[in-house]
Design a protein around this motif. Structure first.
Motif, short mmCIF file in Angstrom:
data_model
loop_
_atom_site.label_atom_id
_atom_site.label_comp_id
_atom_site.label_asym_id
_atom_site.label_seq_id
_atom_site.Cartn_x
_atom_site.Cartn_y
_atom_site.Cartn_z
N MET A 164 -43.49 46.58 -3.02
CA MET A 164 -42.04 46.56 -3.09
C MET A 164 -41.46 45.18 -3.33
O MET A 164 -40.24 45.03 -3.50
CB MET A 164 -41.46 47.13 -1.80
N ILE A 165 -42.29 44.15 -3.35
CA ILE A 165 -41.80 42.78 -3.50
C ILE A 165 -40.92 42.61 -4.73
O ILE A 165 -39.88 41.97 -4.70
CB ILE A 165 -42.99 41.79 -3.56
N GLY A 166 -41.34 43.21 -5.84
CA GLY A 166 -40.60 43.04 -7.08
C GLY A 166 -39.46 44.00 -7.26
O GLY A 166 -38.93 44.12 -8.37
N ARG A 167 -39.05 44.70 -6.21
CA ARG A 167 -37.98 45.71 -6.27
C ARG A 167 -38.22 46.71 -7.40
O ARG A 167 -37.40 46.83 -8.31
CB ARG A 167 -36.62 45.04 -6.44
N PRO A 168 -39.32 47.45 -7.35
CA PRO A 168 -39.62 48.40 -8.44
C PRO A 168 -38.64 49.56 -8.45
O PRO A 168 -38.12 49.96 -7.40
CB PRO A 168 -41.03 48.87 -8.10
N SER A 169 -38.41 50.11 -9.63
CA SER A 169 -37.59 51.31 -9.71
C SER A 169 -38.43 52.56 -9.61
O SER A 169 -37.93 53.63 -9.27
CB SER A 169 -36.81 51.32 -11.04
N VAL A 170 -39.74 52.43 -9.89
CA VAL A 170 -40.67 53.55 -9.77
C VAL A 170 -41.88 53.09 -8.96
O VAL A 170 -42.44 52.03 -9.22
CB VAL A 170 -41.15 54.06 -11.15
N LEU A 171 -42.26 53.90 -7.98
CA LEU A 171 -43.39 53.56 -7.11
C LEU A 171 -44.44 54.66 -7.18
O LEU A 171 -44.13 55.84 -7.04
CB LEU A 171 -42.91 53.42 -5.66
N PHE A 172 -45.69 54.25 -7.43
CA PHE A 172 -46.81 55.18 -7.45
C PHE A 172 -47.58 55.04 -6.14
O PHE A 172 -48.04 53.95 -5.80
CB PHE A 172 -47.74 54.90 -8.63
N LEU A 173 -47.72 56.15 -5.42
CA LEU A 173 -48.45 56.16 -4.16
C LEU A 173 -49.64 57.11 -4.32
O LEU A 173 -49.46 58.32 -4.41
CB LEU A 173 -47.55 56.63 -3.02
N VAL A 200 -35.31 54.40 -5.22
CA VAL A 200 -36.64 54.31 -5.84
C VAL A 200 -37.14 55.72 -6.16
O VAL A 200 -36.94 56.66 -5.39
CB VAL A 200 -37.63 53.60 -4.89
N THR A 201 -37.79 55.85 -7.31
CA THR A 201 -38.44 57.11 -7.70
C THR A 201 -39.91 57.02 -7.32
O THR A 201 -40.55 56.00 -7.56
CB THR A 201 -38.32 57.33 -9.22
N VAL A 202 -40.45 58.08 -6.72
CA VAL A 202 -41.81 58.04 -6.20
C VAL A 202 -42.65 59.17 -6.79
O VAL A 202 -42.23 60.33 -6.81
CB VAL A 202 -41.83 58.15 -4.66
N LEU A 203 -43.83 58.82 -7.29
CA LEU A 203 -44.85 59.81 -7.64
C LEU A 203 -45.96 59.67 -6.61
O LEU A 203 -46.60 58.62 -6.51
CB LEU A 203 -45.38 59.60 -9.06
N LEU A 204 -46.15 60.71 -5.83
CA LEU A 204 -47.06 60.71 -4.69
C LEU A 204 -48.22 61.66 -4.93
O LEU A 204 -48.01 62.85 -5.13
CB LEU A 204 -46.30 61.13 -3.43
N THR A 205 -49.45 61.15 -4.92
CA THR A 205 -50.60 62.04 -4.93
C THR A 205 -51.10 62.18 -3.50
O THR A 205 -51.10 61.22 -2.72
CB THR A 205 -51.75 61.52 -5.81
N THR A 206 -51.47 63.39 -3.13
CA THR A 206 -51.92 63.61 -1.76
C THR A 206 -52.74 64.89 -1.66
O THR A 206 -52.63 65.78 -2.50
CB THR A 206 -50.70 63.71 -0.80
N GLN A 207 -53.58 64.95 -0.63
CA GLN A 207 -54.26 66.19 -0.28
C GLN A 207 -53.75 66.71 1.06
O GLN A 207 -54.20 67.75 1.53
CB GLN A 207 -55.77 65.96 -0.20
N TYR A 208 -52.81 65.96 1.66
CA TYR A 208 -52.21 66.41 2.91
C TYR A 208 -51.04 67.33 2.60
O TYR A 208 -50.02 66.90 2.07
CB TYR A 208 -51.71 65.22 3.73
N MET A 209 -51.18 68.61 2.91
CA MET A 209 -50.12 69.55 2.64
C MET A 209 -48.84 69.19 3.40
O MET A 209 -47.73 69.30 2.87
CB MET A 209 -50.56 70.97 3.01
N GLU A 210 -49.00 68.75 4.64
CA GLU A 210 -47.83 68.38 5.43
C GLU A 210 -47.11 67.21 4.80
O GLU A 210 -45.88 67.15 4.79
CB GLU A 210 -48.26 68.03 6.86
#
Length: 340
Positions: A164-173, A200-210
């Motif tokens: 987040m240091i560069g103040r991103p507009s899109v974050l990939f997690l 911020v817009t976030v694209l989140l990959t996960t295997q945690y359903m919760e």
């Protein structure tokens, strides 16, 4: 790595889509890590990308963050083409992978300051941003300590702060809470929500359903490199069907009689009603709205009083299993490797 499609077809991204992907393809030899992926993420929202190990989630993130070049298709992120404008795109995004990528020999503050300078922040601005991020992620007291002395949760928070240091507009997690304890995982979730509140817009990959259910406004399910389902969380649950009607009678003694009355109706599924005496509830499987209406009408006609009634959609775990044919294994520590 050479882009093998010399004239990829480019489509105009919707003005409200921070991420727009069309027909994205990535092969590793004979393995199709991505096989024509389409998706988009509206600005200021969280898209959850679900899939079993090896589905293609990490390869998707690597393509969109310019770490690897897709073989075909098109993608724009924050208005920049991932193949034609990678340098400009990198200044608009943040990335947190499955494992913290901070330098363990440096202190937390030094890590953030260094990344700020690499992003061409002035020295005063890099110092200010490092201080701000350490405070925001509750790491100020540990700012001067080497990262090698940080716990796993602290390293993950530092990694998020670095993204987040560069103040991103899109974050990939990319599976950001893998291996974290529940308390630290909740802290990360809170911070992601705060980022989205900030636009911020976030694209989140996960295997945690919760995790997907807590954070994402919409879901994309990937398996074997292809998108097999997309939609809002409740929409995907509704696709699987199998709602459950919860009924609490006014008189708990009526539970067995109510179940017997429903069993006589001959309605599909309703005969499989389940009595839960310890909860004082009757659970009735419902496949259509007409069945719900018929069940309520029947019980009213028989004179049974109802104190409480409601419906439950299938859990996200059940949706994942129904769509992919695989169970999600949050505890699985395997990575997707070259065919991610």
């Amino acid at each position: 790595m050479k882009h093998t499609d010399p004239k990829p077809r480019h489509h105009a991204a919707p003005t409200d889509a921070a991420v727009h992907v069309r027909g994205l393809v990535k092969h590793y030899g004979e393995t199709k890590a991505l096989d024509g992926v389409d998706l988009q993420v509206p600005e200021g929202t969280v898209l959850g990308v679900l899939g079993p190990n090896g589905a293609g989630k990490t390869t998707l993130v690597r393509c969109l963050s310019t770490l690897i070049v897709p073989d075909a298709g098109s993608a724009t992120v924050a208005g920049f083409d991932v193949v034609r404008q990678p340098r400009r795109l990198r200044r608009a995004i943040g990335l947190t992978g499955q494992y913290a990528s901070v330098d363990e020999k440096l202190s937390g503050w030094e890590n953030l300051y260094m990344i700020g300078r690499l992003l061409d922040l002035t020295r005063p601005e890099a110092r200010r941003r490092a201080d701000e991020m350490l405070e925001r992620f509750s790491l100020t007291e540990a700012a001067a300590r080497p990262v090698s002395q940080y716990s796993g949760g602290m390293r993950r928070r530092l990694d998020l702060a670095a993204s987040m240091i560069g103040r991103p507009s899109v974050l990939f997690l990319d599976e950001p809470t893998t291996g974290l304890d529940p308390r630290t995982r909740n802290e990360v979730w809170d911070e992601v929500r705060r980022m989205v509140t900030d636009g911020v817009t976030v694209l989140l990959t996960t295997q945690y359903m919760e995790e997907a259910e807590q954070l994402a406004q919409a879901l994309t399910v990937i398996d074997r490199g292809q998108v097999i389902a997309q939609g809002q969380v409740d929409e995907l649950k509704a696709r699987v069907g199998g709602r459950t009607l919860r009924i609490r009678p006014s008189d708990p003694a009526d539970l067995a009689a109510m179940a017997a009355a429903l069993a006589e109706t001959g309605l599909d599924g309703v005969a499989g009603s389940t009595v839960a005496p310890e909860e004082g509830r009757l659970y009735v499987p419902i496949l259509a709205d007409e069945q719900l209406t018929a069940v309520v009408a029947l019980l009213a006609d028989r004179g049974y009083g109802i104190a409480d009634i409601g419906t439950d959609l299938p859990s996200l775990d059940e949706v994942f299993l129904a769509i992919t044919g695989h169970k999600a294994h949050p505890s699985d520590t395997k990575t997707e490797g070259v065919a991610a």
